[in-house]
Write an enzyme that holds these catalytic residues in place. Structure first.
Site, mmCIF file in Angstrom:
data_model
loop_
_atom_site.group_PDB
_atom_site.id
_atom_site.type_symbol
_atom_site.label_atom_id
_atom_site.label_comp_id
_atom_site.label_asym_id
_atom_site.label_seq_id
_atom_site.Cartn_x
_atom_site.Cartn_y
_atom_site.Cartn_z
ATOM 1 N N LYS A 148 17.511 13.172 16.015
ATOM 2 C CA LYS A 148 17.990 12.782 17.352
ATOM 3 C C LYS A 148 16.810 12.517 18.293
ATOM 4 O O LYS A 148 16.754 11.485 18.961
ATOM 5 C CB LYS A 148 18.884 13.888 17.957
ATOM 6 C CG LYS A 148 20.065 14.289 17.083
ATOM 7 C CD LYS A 148 20.927 15.376 17.734
ATOM 8 C CE LYS A 148 20.239 16.693 17.956
ATOM 9 N NZ LYS A 148 19.880 17.431 16.710
ATOM 10 N N ARG A 186 7.690 20.154 10.880
ATOM 11 C CA ARG A 186 7.481 19.428 12.140
ATOM 12 C C ARG A 186 6.456 20.124 13.050
ATOM 13 O O ARG A 186 6.434 21.340 13.147
ATOM 14 C CB ARG A 186 8.834 19.368 12.855
ATOM 15 C CG ARG A 186 8.781 18.905 14.284
ATOM 16 C CD ARG A 186 10.148 18.717 14.842
ATOM 17 N NE ARG A 186 10.911 19.940 14.969
ATOM 18 C CZ ARG A 186 12.153 19.977 15.432
ATOM 19 N NH1 ARG A 186 12.768 18.873 15.774
ATOM 20 N NH2 ARG A 186 12.786 21.121 15.534
ATOM 21 N N ARG A 199 7.320 24.812 17.021
ATOM 22 C CA ARG A 199 8.333 25.542 17.790
ATOM 23 C C ARG A 199 8.627 26.893 17.149
ATOM 24 O O ARG A 199 8.707 26.982 15.922
ATOM 25 C CB ARG A 199 9.632 24.711 17.850
ATOM 26 C CG ARG A 199 9.609 23.681 18.938
ATOM 27 C CD ARG A 199 10.745 22.687 18.865
ATOM 28 N NE ARG A 199 12.073 23.234 18.652
ATOM 29 C CZ ARG A 199 13.173 22.479 18.584
ATOM 30 N NH1 ARG A 199 13.087 21.165 18.712
ATOM 31 N NH2 ARG A 199 14.355 23.029 18.397
ATOM 32 N N ARG A 248 27.318 20.306 22.962
ATOM 33 C CA ARG A 248 27.171 21.046 21.709
ATOM 34 C C ARG A 248 28.405 21.869 21.373
ATOM 35 O O ARG A 248 28.407 22.583 20.372
ATOM 36 C CB ARG A 248 25.983 21.989 21.830
ATOM 37 C CG ARG A 248 24.762 21.520 21.069
ATOM 38 C CD ARG A 248 23.668 22.520 21.314
ATOM 39 N NE ARG A 248 22.712 22.577 20.273
ATOM 40 C CZ ARG A 248 21.574 21.897 20.273
ATOM 41 N NH1 ARG A 248 21.292 21.053 21.227
ATOM 42 N NH2 ARG A 248 20.718 22.081 19.300
HETATM 43 P P1 AP5 Z 1 13.747 15.379 15.128
HETATM 44 O O1 AP5 Z 1 13.905 13.978 15.636
HETATM 45 O O2 AP5 Z 1 12.792 16.259 15.869
HETATM 46 O O3 AP5 Z 1 15.173 16.060 14.960
HETATM 47 P P2 AP5 Z 1 16.234 16.541 16.039
HETATM 48 O O4 AP5 Z 1 17.568 16.073 15.563
HETATM 49 O O5 AP5 Z 1 15.813 16.121 17.428
HETATM 50 O O6 AP5 Z 1 16.112 18.104 15.812
HETATM 51 P P3 AP5 Z 1 15.932 19.325 16.804
HETATM 52 O O7 AP5 Z 1 15.482 20.459 15.947
HETATM 53 O O8 AP5 Z 1 15.062 18.995 17.967
HETATM 54 O O9 AP5 Z 1 17.393 19.509 17.235
HETATM 55 P P4 AP5 Z 1 18.074 20.791 17.671
HETATM 56 O O10 AP5 Z 1 19.400 20.238 17.989
HETATM 57 O O11 AP5 Z 1 18.046 21.939 16.764
HETATM 58 O O12 AP5 Z 1 17.109 21.298 18.845
HETATM 59 P P5 AP5 Z 1 17.218 21.197 20.417
HETATM 60 O O13 AP5 Z 1 15.856 21.025 20.943
HETATM 61 O O14 AP5 Z 1 18.288 20.271 20.849
HETATM 62 O O15 AP5 Z 1 13.303 15.294 13.603
HETATM 63 C C1 AP5 Z 1 12.914 16.457 12.886
HETATM 64 C C2 AP5 Z 1 11.701 16.143 11.991
HETATM 65 O O16 AP5 Z 1 12.117 15.250 10.961
HETATM 66 C C3 AP5 Z 1 10.554 15.447 12.726
HETATM 67 O O17 AP5 Z 1 9.339 15.962 12.217
HETATM 68 C C4 AP5 Z 1 10.695 13.964 12.364
HETATM 69 O O18 AP5 Z 1 9.445 13.310 12.271
HETATM 70 C C5 AP5 Z 1 11.365 14.038 10.995
HETATM 71 N N1 AP5 Z 1 12.331 12.949 10.827
HETATM 72 C C6 AP5 Z 1 13.210 12.455 11.757
HETATM 73 N N2 AP5 Z 1 13.956 11.477 11.224
HETATM 74 C C7 AP5 Z 1 13.560 11.361 9.905
HETATM 75 C C8 AP5 Z 1 13.961 10.521 8.821
HETATM 76 N N3 AP5 Z 1 14.932 9.607 8.977
HETATM 77 N N4 AP5 Z 1 13.341 10.702 7.635
HETATM 78 C C9 AP5 Z 1 12.344 11.635 7.458
HETATM 79 N N5 AP5 Z 1 11.918 12.447 8.477
HETATM 80 C C10 AP5 Z 1 12.517 12.318 9.672
HETATM 81 O O19 AP5 Z 1 17.744 22.673 20.761
HETATM 82 C C11 AP5 Z 1 16.942 23.828 20.596
HETATM 83 C C12 AP5 Z 1 17.693 25.052 21.111
HETATM 84 O O20 AP5 Z 1 17.944 24.902 22.527
HETATM 85 C C13 AP5 Z 1 19.086 25.292 20.503
HETATM 86 O O21 AP5 Z 1 19.018 25.991 19.290
HETATM 87 C C14 AP5 Z 1 19.767 26.085 21.637
HETATM 88 O O22 AP5 Z 1 19.355 27.438 21.633
HETATM 89 C C15 AP5 Z 1 19.227 25.421 22.889
HETATM 90 N N6 AP5 Z 1 20.082 24.326 23.377
HETATM 91 C C16 AP5 Z 1 19.737 22.999 23.441
HETATM 92 N N7 AP5 Z 1 20.755 22.275 23.920
HETATM 93 C C17 AP5 Z 1 21.774 23.131 24.146
HETATM 94 C C18 AP5 Z 1 23.119 22.971 24.609
HETATM 95 N N8 AP5 Z 1 23.615 21.763 24.925
HETATM 96 N N9 AP5 Z 1 23.892 24.086 24.710
HETATM 97 C C19 AP5 Z 1 23.406 25.304 24.411
HETATM 98 N N10 AP5 Z 1 22.163 25.533 23.946
HETATM 99 C C20 AP5 Z 1 21.346 24.445 23.815
#
Ligand code: AP5
Length: 216
Positions: free
Chosen positions: A13, A127, A161, A88
């Site tokens: 994402k 990552r 992270r 979410r």
């Molecule tokens: P990347 O693009 O970083 O993946 P992502 O989907 O953005 O993953 P995240 O881990 O950031 O998502 P998340 O939903 O867990 O975390 P968030 O920050 O929202 O890609 C990952 C890796 O793969 C990279 O190294 C990239 O290069 C590689 N890659 C990408 N595409 C690829 C492909 N096609 N092929 C090969 N490699 C690829 O949330 C973190 C925390 O915040 C949550 O756990 C929660 O505690 C809190 N939080 C955030 N939002 C909310 C909410 N709305 N409500 C409540 N708590 C929340």
């Protein structure tokens, strides 16, 4: 154009949202990044969120809904936005519907990025980002051109992270399947859900998203 990227942790994402920011001038609204900024700043929200994020659980709906409500009032979203990591759960999706109605806005497409769990673990645990400019890298899929040096700013410092370890990633996946995956039906019923293959390589995923946006 306003869209939601929906998918489990590591689905890509953030990677694709940043691409779309550059190419289409849309603003990425990542609740995860906003919460990490609050943790780094030591604000009250950051203090409340830190332990919850480190465990891979969801921060309270009140906090994330108010963060998004504030962001949607800023002028930089006027050309369109990409919601990355929000909503979410169903309560957040309903709150978003109310916000959009009150601002006379709509979501043009909800893009579900379909991936398999084992690939996600490898993606997330490999990552890391530049500590100075935030450019993202991966041990296997996206290494800096010169080892140990950021391609964008030349810094030699990188960070990972705290929630990107295998045990927490498995917990985050479980939270996704239980609380977030029901949104696939939620948006499916509204008729603007599009599913793409998130297992393809990064340029191919980008192409699939472009196709969806061109038709939206
Ligand atoms: P990347 O693009 O970083 O993946 P992502 O989907 O953005 O993953 P995240 O881990 O950031 O998502 P998340 O939903 O867990 O975390 P968030 O920050 O929202 O890609 C990952 C890796 O793969 C990279 O190294 C990239 O290069 C590689 N890659 C990408 N595409 C690829 C492909 N096609 N092929 C090969 N490699 C690829 O949330 C973190 C925390 O915040 C949550 O756990 C929660 O505690 C809190 N939080 C955030 N939002 C909310 C909410 N709305 N409500 C409540 N708590 C929340």
């Amino acid at each position: 154009m306003n869209l939601i990227l929906l998918g489990p942790p590591g689905a890509g994402k953030g990677t694709q949202a940043k691409n779309l920011e550059e190419r289409r001038g849309l603003k990425q609204l990542s609740t995860g990044e906003m919460l990490r900024a609050a943790v780094a700043a030591g604000s009250e929200i950051g203090r409340k969120a830190k332990a919850i994020m480190d465990r891979g659980e969801l921060v309270s709906d009140d906090i994330v809904v108010s963060i998004i409500a504030d962001r949607l009032n800023q002028p930089d979203v006027a050309k369109g936005f990409i919601l990355d990591g929000f909503p979410r759960n169903t309560a957040q999706a309903e709150a978003l519907d109310r916000m959009l109605r009150s601002k006379n806005l709509k979501i043009d497409a909800v893009i579900e990025m379909k991936v398999n769990d084992e690939a996600l673990i490898e993606r997330i645990t490999g990552r890391y980002t530049c500590a100075k400019c935030g450019k993202g890298y991966h041990d296997r899929f996206e290494r800096p051109k010169q080892e140990g040096t950021c391609d964008v700013c030349g810094s030699h410092e990188f960070i990972r992270r705290p929630d990107d370890n295998e045990a927490t990633v498995r917990d985050r996946l479980e939270v996704y399947n239980r609380q977030t995956a029901p949104l696939i039906d939620y948006y499916g019923r509204k008729g603007n859900l599009r599913t793409i293959d998130g297992m393809a390589d990064i340029p191919d995923v980008r192409r699939q998203i472009e196709e969806v946006l061109d038709r939206a």
